[in-house]
Design a protein around this motif. Structure first.
Motif, PDB file in Angstrom:
ATOM      1  N   UNK A 243      59.802  87.075   8.322  1.00 26.78           N
ATOM      2  CA  UNK A 243      60.996  86.667   7.578  1.00 26.78           C
ATOM      3  C   UNK A 243      60.649  86.129   6.194  1.00 26.78           C
ATOM      4  N   UNK A 244      59.643  85.262   6.125  1.00 29.26           N
ATOM      5  CA  UNK A 244      59.293  84.678   4.832  1.00 29.26           C
ATOM      6  C   UNK A 244      58.920  85.731   3.806  1.00 29.26           C
ATOM      7  N   UNK A 245      58.062  86.655   4.202  1.00 32.86           N
ATOM      8  CA  UNK A 245      57.630  87.705   3.279  1.00 32.86           C
ATOM      9  C   UNK A 245      58.758  88.673   2.979  1.00 32.86           C
ATOM     10  N   UNK A 246      59.528  89.065   3.994  1.00 36.16           N
ATOM     11  CA  UNK A 246      60.625  90.010   3.766  1.00 36.16           C
ATOM     12  C   UNK A 246      61.600  89.491   2.719  1.00 36.16           C
ATOM     13  N   UNK A 247      61.984  88.229   2.849  1.00 33.93           N
ATOM     14  CA  UNK A 247      62.932  87.641   1.895  1.00 33.93           C
ATOM     15  C   UNK A 247      62.293  87.496   0.522  1.00 33.93           C
ATOM     16  N   UNK A 248      61.040  87.006   0.502  1.00 35.69           N
ATOM     17  CA  UNK A 248      60.371  86.757  -0.781  1.00 35.69           C
ATOM     18  C   UNK A 248      60.166  88.033  -1.574  1.00 35.69           C
ATOM     19  N   UNK A 249      59.670  89.102  -0.934  1.00 31.58           N
ATOM     20  CA  UNK A 249      59.380  90.296  -1.716  1.00 31.58           C
ATOM     21  C   UNK A 249      60.640  91.052  -2.115  1.00 31.58           C
ATOM     22  N   UNK A 250      61.724  90.919  -1.329  1.00 26.68           N
ATOM     23  CA  UNK A 250      62.979  91.544  -1.740  1.00 26.68           C
ATOM     24  C   UNK A 250      63.559  90.809  -2.936  1.00 26.68           C
TER      25      UNK A 250
END
Length: 299
Positions: free
Chosen positions: A43-50
């Motif tokens: 979740x953290x990476x998915x939100x951050x990179x989007x």
């Protein structure tokens, strides 16, 4: 857009396995040439990179282990320029296996290792908050004490409580009480989405509630405004729904921070989510300009 978005959440290593359908019939061996994928996700990476792909400056606060999975995660974070001071070391890196059928439906098997029991340094989080426009805190356990730090710093908080059952959900209470912007999925709600949104706005401080409705799009509820349903958009069809909720969340936040009205933000967010389901895996690297173009074509 001056100021960064501080995203605090899990980053893991994800193995994606295609299946024909659910339930899965037994077979001792399945040959899947060029179909198995291993990638950094969570979740953290998915939100951050989007958010980053759309154009929002991002600082990531997460934990990753000193193990082979952690090396993969750090390599991905470095390539995205997200490997900063907010990355804290642990013994083990969370991993997951995601089964995805031909219609794009997914089943997630996750192993968070020791991360739920880990403590994120509060002084580091307080330092990362300086100058932040928004704090996005996922519902991983290490974020629980960080909610109060963000509140004390008077940084607005955005939360996605994901597959919550309702406003009485015990585990989610600290996040529900802290969120200025509240997201969730309708997948496991025990009440109608309109009812959940109305109750959440009445009981908690959130000014905006957005509920992901899967193929039906999203519900937008803004305090003192009529509820609105925004239909789904899938410009490239449906391949894999993994990370679609994270993409919806990030797409909405980016547009809101860019100064758009919540209605416009919701319309753009469903386009971001629609692009996410049209590509394999959870990485959504769509630009704000591309969202504008796709939205114009759909009208």
């Amino acid at each position: 857009m001056a100021g960064s978005v501080l995203v605090a959440g899990v980053v893991n290593v994800q193995q994606t396995v295609p299946v024909d359908d659910f339930p899965i019939p037994y077979s001792p061996v399945r040959y899947l040439p060029h179909q198995l994928r291993v990638e950094a996700s969570g979740v953290g990476l998915n939100v951050a990179r989007t958010l980053q792909a759309l154009g929002s400056p991002v600082v990531l606060a997460t934990m990753t282990g000193a193990d082979p999975a952690g090396a993969l995660v750090r390599a991905e974070l470095e390539s995205l320029r997200l490997l900063g001071d907010g990355i804290v070391g642990t013994a083990h890196t969370p991993t997951s296996a995601v089964l995805v059928d031909k219609a794009g439906a997914r089943q997630i098997h996750t192993d968070l290792k020791d991360v739920p029991d880990a403590v994120y340094p509060p002084e580091l989080f307080a330092r990362l908050l300086r100058g932040a426009r928004l704090a996005v805190l996922s519902t991983i356990e290490f974020n629980r004490p960080l909610l109060a730090i963000a509140k004390s710093a008077r940084v607005p908080i955005a939360v996605d409580v994901q597959t919550i059952t309702g406003v009485e959900d015990d585990y989610s209470q600290p996040w529900l009480r802290a969120a200025d912007i509240l997201f969730c999925s309708a997948e496991r709600l025990e009440t109608e989405p309109n009812s959940f949104a109305a109750t959440a706005l009445a009981r908690f401080p959130a000014q905006i509630v957005v509920i992901g409705l899967g193929p039906a799009g999203a519900l937008l509820a803004v305090r003192d405004r009529p509820v609105r349903r925004v239909p789904a958009v899938a410009p490239f069809g449906v391949v894999d729904t993994t990370g679609a909720g994270d993409a919806l969340f990030a797409g909405f936040l980016h547009s809101l921070l860019a100064g758009r009205d919540p209605n416009a933000a919701a319309e753009r967010a469903v386009v971001v989510a629609g692009c996410a389901v049209g590509t394999p895996g959870a990485a959504t690297r769509i630009t704000d300009a591309r969202v504008t173009d796709l939205l114009a074509r759909s009208q």
